[in-house]
Design an enzyme around this catalytic site. Structure first.
Site, PDB file in Angstrom:
ATOM      1  N   MET A   1       8.712  -7.901   7.099  1.00 24.30           N
ATOM      2  CA  MET A   1       7.544  -8.634   7.581  1.00 24.30           C
ATOM      3  C   MET A   1       7.888  -9.515   8.780  1.00 24.30           C
ATOM      4  O   MET A   1       7.147  -9.559   9.759  1.00 24.30           O
ATOM      5  CB  MET A   1       6.956  -9.499   6.454  1.00 24.30           C
ATOM      6  CG  MET A   1       6.282  -8.724   5.363  1.00 24.30           C
ATOM      7  SD  MET A   1       5.000  -7.613   5.944  1.00 24.30           S
ATOM      8  CE  MET A   1       3.699  -8.730   6.426  1.00 24.30           C
TER       9      MET A   1
ATOM     10  N   VAL B   1      10.810 -15.245   4.173  1.00 23.70           N
ATOM     11  CA  VAL B   1      12.020 -14.980   3.383  1.00 23.70           C
ATOM     12  C   VAL B   1      11.568 -14.371   2.051  1.00 23.70           C
ATOM     13  O   VAL B   1      10.371 -14.346   1.757  1.00 23.70           O
ATOM     14  CB  VAL B   1      12.870 -16.270   3.174  1.00 23.70           C
ATOM     15  CG1 VAL B   1      13.308 -16.841   4.516  1.00 23.70           C
ATOM     16  CG2 VAL B   1      12.135 -17.319   2.355  1.00 23.70           C
TER      17      VAL B   1
ATOM     18  N   SER C   1       3.082 -13.590  -0.592  1.00 24.75           N
ATOM     19  CA  SER C   1       2.008 -12.731  -1.113  1.00 24.75           C
ATOM     20  C   SER C   1       1.379 -13.334  -2.350  1.00 24.75           C
ATOM     21  O   SER C   1       0.307 -12.909  -2.766  1.00 24.75           O
ATOM     22  CB  SER C   1       2.566 -11.367  -1.524  1.00 24.75           C
ATOM     23  OG  SER C   1       3.306 -10.807  -0.507  1.00 24.75           O
TER      24      SER C   1
ATOM     25  N   HIS D   1      -1.048 -15.087   5.507  1.00 28.43           N
ATOM     26  CA  HIS D   1      -0.597 -13.860   4.829  1.00 28.43           C
ATOM     27  C   HIS D   1      -0.957 -12.623   5.642  1.00 28.43           C
ATOM     28  O   HIS D   1      -2.110 -12.197   5.667  1.00 28.43           O
ATOM     29  CB  HIS D   1      -1.234 -13.813   3.425  1.00 28.43           C
ATOM     30  CG  HIS D   1      -0.771 -12.662   2.590  1.00 28.43           C
ATOM     31  ND1 HIS D   1      -1.568 -12.052   1.641  1.00 28.43           N
ATOM     32  CD2 HIS D   1       0.400 -11.979   2.568  1.00 28.43           C
ATOM     33  CE1 HIS D   1      -0.897 -11.068   1.076  1.00 28.43           C
ATOM     34  NE2 HIS D   1       0.291 -10.996   1.626  1.00 28.43           N
TER      35      HIS D   1
ATOM     36  N   GLU E   1      -4.868 -13.384   5.798  1.00 28.51           N
ATOM     37  CA  GLU E   1      -5.493 -14.338   4.880  1.00 28.51           C
ATOM     38  C   GLU E   1      -4.964 -15.728   5.234  1.00 28.51           C
ATOM     39  O   GLU E   1      -3.747 -15.912   5.369  1.00 28.51           O
ATOM     40  CB  GLU E   1      -5.142 -14.001   3.424  1.00 28.51           C
ATOM     41  CG  GLU E   1      -5.769 -12.696   2.951  1.00 28.51           C
ATOM     42  CD  GLU E   1      -5.415 -12.332   1.502  1.00 28.51           C
ATOM     43  OE1 GLU E   1      -6.179 -11.576   0.889  1.00 28.51           O
ATOM     44  OE2 GLU E   1      -4.373 -12.800   0.986  1.00 28.51           O
TER      45      GLU E   1
ATOM     46  N   ASN F   1      -4.845  -8.768  -2.738  1.00 28.58           N
ATOM     47  CA  ASN F   1      -4.016  -8.267  -3.841  1.00 28.58           C
ATOM     48  C   ASN F   1      -4.719  -8.444  -5.178  1.00 28.58           C
ATOM     49  O   ASN F   1      -4.629  -7.593  -6.069  1.00 28.58           O
ATOM     50  CB  ASN F   1      -2.655  -8.967  -3.864  1.00 28.58           C
ATOM     51  CG  ASN F   1      -1.742  -8.446  -2.773  1.00 28.58           C
ATOM     52  OD1 ASN F   1      -1.910  -7.318  -2.301  1.00 28.58           O
ATOM     53  ND2 ASN F   1      -0.786  -9.250  -2.354  1.00 28.58           N
TER      54      ASN F   1
HETATM   55  N1  LIG Z   1       6.698  -6.182   2.344  1.00 22.77           N
HETATM   56  C1  LIG Z   1       5.387  -6.318   2.267  1.00 22.77           C
HETATM   57  O1  LIG Z   1       4.621  -5.347   2.181  1.00 22.77           O
HETATM   58  C2  LIG Z   1       4.794  -7.700   2.337  1.00 22.77           C
HETATM   59  C3  LIG Z   1       3.443  -7.845   2.716  1.00 22.77           C
HETATM   60  C4  LIG Z   1       2.904  -9.132   2.833  1.00 22.77           C
HETATM   61  C5  LIG Z   1       3.695 -10.234   2.561  1.00 22.77           C
HETATM   62  N2  LIG Z   1       5.004 -10.065   2.172  1.00 22.77           N
HETATM   63  C6  LIG Z   1       5.798 -11.279   1.916  1.00 22.77           C
HETATM   64  O2  LIG Z   1       6.628 -11.522   3.044  1.00 22.77           O
HETATM   65  C7  LIG Z   1       7.842 -12.148   2.625  1.00 22.77           C
HETATM   66  C8  LIG Z   1       9.023 -11.334   3.116  1.00 22.77           C
HETATM   67  O3  LIG Z   1       8.940 -10.022   2.617  1.00 22.77           O
HETATM   68  P1  LIG Z   1       9.747  -8.823   3.268  1.00 22.77           P
HETATM   69  O4  LIG Z   1       9.234  -7.586   2.633  1.00 22.77           O
HETATM   70  O5  LIG Z   1       9.774  -8.959   4.746  1.00 22.77           O
HETATM   71  O6  LIG Z   1      11.228  -9.146   2.697  1.00 22.77           O
HETATM   72  P2  LIG Z   1      12.622  -8.624   3.243  1.00 22.77           P
HETATM   73  O7  LIG Z   1      13.564  -8.678   2.099  1.00 22.77           O
HETATM   74  O8  LIG Z   1      12.470  -7.373   4.022  1.00 22.77           O
HETATM   75  O9  LIG Z   1      13.059  -9.778   4.309  1.00 22.77           O
HETATM   76  C9  LIG Z   1      13.423 -11.081   3.949  1.00 22.77           C
HETATM   77  C10 LIG Z   1      14.495 -11.557   4.908  1.00 22.77           C
HETATM   78  O10 LIG Z   1      14.741 -12.941   4.701  1.00 22.77           O
HETATM   79  C11 LIG Z   1      16.115 -13.181   4.949  1.00 22.77           C
HETATM   80  N3  LIG Z   1      16.499 -14.466   4.354  1.00 22.77           N
HETATM   81  C12 LIG Z   1      16.819 -14.736   3.051  1.00 22.77           C
HETATM   82  N4  LIG Z   1      17.078 -16.075   2.946  1.00 22.77           N
HETATM   83  C13 LIG Z   1      16.906 -16.619   4.163  1.00 22.77           C
HETATM   84  C14 LIG Z   1      17.041 -17.944   4.684  1.00 22.77           C
HETATM   85  N5  LIG Z   1      17.379 -18.970   3.887  1.00 22.77           N
HETATM   86  N6  LIG Z   1      16.831 -18.149   6.003  1.00 22.77           N
HETATM   87  C15 LIG Z   1      16.499 -17.120   6.810  1.00 22.77           C
HETATM   88  N7  LIG Z   1      16.354 -15.840   6.377  1.00 22.77           N
HETATM   89  C16 LIG Z   1      16.563 -15.617   5.077  1.00 22.77           C
HETATM   90  C17 LIG Z   1      16.806 -11.981   4.347  1.00 22.77           C
HETATM   91  O11 LIG Z   1      18.117 -11.807   4.916  1.00 22.77           O
HETATM   92  C18 LIG Z   1      15.840 -10.850   4.729  1.00 22.77           C
HETATM   93  O12 LIG Z   1      16.214 -10.255   5.966  1.00 22.77           O
HETATM   94  C19 LIG Z   1       7.731 -12.262   1.105  1.00 22.77           C
HETATM   95  O13 LIG Z   1       7.229 -13.540   0.781  1.00 22.77           O
HETATM   96  C20 LIG Z   1       6.730 -11.182   0.735  1.00 22.77           C
HETATM   97  O14 LIG Z   1       6.066 -11.453  -0.474  1.00 22.77           O
HETATM   98  C21 LIG Z   1       5.568  -8.826   2.078  1.00 22.77           C
END
Ligand SMILES: NC(=O)c1ccc[n+]([C@@H]2O[C@H](COP(=O)([O-])OP(=O)(O)OC[C@H]3O[C@@H](n4cnc5c(N)ncnc54)[C@H](O)[C@@H]3O)[C@@H](O)[C@H]2O)c1
Length: 405
Positions: free
Chosen positions: A14, A90, A119, A140, A152, A190
């Protein structure tokens, strides 16, 4: 407040896409992760998105290069000293999110807005980890963020109107469609999608329809893809987590169908594992059929009937609950479903669709589904109230919406 520079924390799926969306609006953005490899991958991903635009003739190579150059990748907070707005992306873990919010509170200017792309987690709780809860808000985005139009906008209990306005303006400047959602578990989209996914899963477990049959029926209804293709694209691991959080908050009506656990345990998580409800490895055999057969041995029900209403009406009923609870306005719910899920525009959104059917007919249908399938279809009291008042939808010129003569 004008946003001159933005920050993104977490450069995963994301974070990378959100940073790209921000640069597209012409703003410089600093993108931070704990892992330098992830930062490099994110920069490559952003370049790839722009490269595709160049290949499609939507921008010149020079313009793309200028956009890519707006992103600065980093693993520390040095460049966050002059940001106006930060979005954290994150992993979905409250402890981690609060820690990141606390760190941002310490390094960003006092005036900066701290947003979360969570989310499902509480914005109010994240705000409590900072000295500026009035400037903490949910933004979001939906995956893939460079394509999906909906954002959102979720104020927490302490979020100020000014922050809400600034975040809304920011989303618009990123060419997104912002929809205000008052804080509740699963937020809006969701929360509306899960009952639909669960009901589709129940139809399969009970043997009333197959996976591809249901997907085809959803596409024929006008959705861009069916429920099982959607879960394969999102990743079952991600959807399952959302399902757990919704169950905890809303109880029985959101109880995830056993099918999700069976597929999760078989590592049939969708595209990311190469196999889910469909096989993405190009081989003929599909373990999904075997898992479904085992489930049907326990849950098959000769009385069970599949119909498009059975999977769409749970969205409708939950949307009515959201209006009743003032989570969002009816018009925003319809916009969110069209922009976030691709609900067919010719139906005008789920509540406009209910108005077209007639709310008295919707009520009868929900009562019938309650008798046939169970209390999870119990009609939302607001629908009963509207019917009682004669607000039957388009035919009465008043339902969830008003219609001129
Ligand atoms: N994947 C989806 O479809 C989706 C859709 C909407 C919202 N989200 C939300 O977005 C957020 C991220 O999801 P994602 O799928 O991108 O996860 P992801 O695991 O792909 O990415 C998260 C990243 O955060 C990094 N990270 C961890 N701790 C950290 C810190 N202290 N400082 C900086 N970076 C740090 C990790 O190294 C990783 O690269 C979540 O809250 C998720 O619920 C995801």
């Amino acid at each position: 407040m004008y946003i001159y520079k933005a920050g993104v924390v977490g450069a995963g799926n994301m974070g990378a896409e959100i940073a790209q969306v921000i640069t597209f609006s012409g703003l410089p953005v600093v993108l931070k992760d704990v892992d330098p490899e992830v930062v490099n991958r994110a920069l490559a991903r952003i370049r790839e998105i722009y490269q595709r635009r160049v290949e499609k003739g939507k921008m010149t190579a020079q313009e793309a290069e200028a956009k890519v150059n707006l992103v600065t990748g980093t693993t520390d907070y040095e460049l966050f000293k002059d940001v106006d707005l930060v979005i954290e992306a994150v992993p979905e873990n409250m402890g981690l999110k609060k820690q990141v919010m606390r760190e941002l509170d310490g390094v960003c200017p006092e005036s900066a807005i701290l947003a979360s792309n969570t989310s499902s987690l509480s914005i109010s709780e994240m705000g409590s980890a900072t000295r500026r809860p009035e400037k903490v808000i949910g933004l979001h985005f939906f995956f893939p963020a460079h394509v999906m139009k909906l954002v959102e906008i979720i104020p927490g209990l302490a979020t100020s109107e000014e922050t809400l306005d600034d975040a809304t303006g920011f989303a618009e400047s990123c060419r997104k469609i912002p929809v205000r959602v008052n804080e509740c578990t699963g937020f809006l989209v969701n929360r509306l999608l899960l009952p639909y996914l669960n009901e589709s899963a129940r139809c399969v477990m009970e043997g009333s329809a197959g996976v591809s049959e249901i997907d085809q029926a959803a596409v024929a209804f006008g959705l861009p893809m069916g429920p099982f293709t959607l879960v394969d694209n999102l990743g079952l691991d991600v959807s399952r987590e959302v399902g757990k959080v919704l169950l905890e908050s809303y109880g029985e009506r959101m109880r995830p169908a056993e099918l999700w656990t069976a597929f999760y345990e078989a590592k049939l998580w969708g595209r990311k594992t190469g196999e889910g409800f469909y096989n993405y490895r190009g081989s003929e055999t599909n373990r999904a059929d075997e898992v479904i057969r085992t489930l049907q041995a326990r849950f098959a029900n000769s009385q069970s009937k599949f119909s498009i209403e059975r999977i769409i009406f749970p969205i409708l009923n939950e949307a009515a609950v959201c209006v009743q609870e003032h989570v969002s306005r009816a018009v925003d719910i319809d916009v969110a479903l069209m922009a976030g899920v691709g609900f067919p525009q010719d139906k005008g959104g789920i509540l406009a669709y209910a108005d077209q059917i007639g709310l008295d007919v919707v009520l009868q249908m929900l009562e019938k589904l309650t008798r046939e399938c169970g209390d999870r279809f119990w009609p939302c009291p607001l629908i009963k109230r509207l019917v009682g008042a004669g607000f039957l939808g388009v035919k009465a010129r008043r339902g969830f919406f008003e219609y001129s003569a």
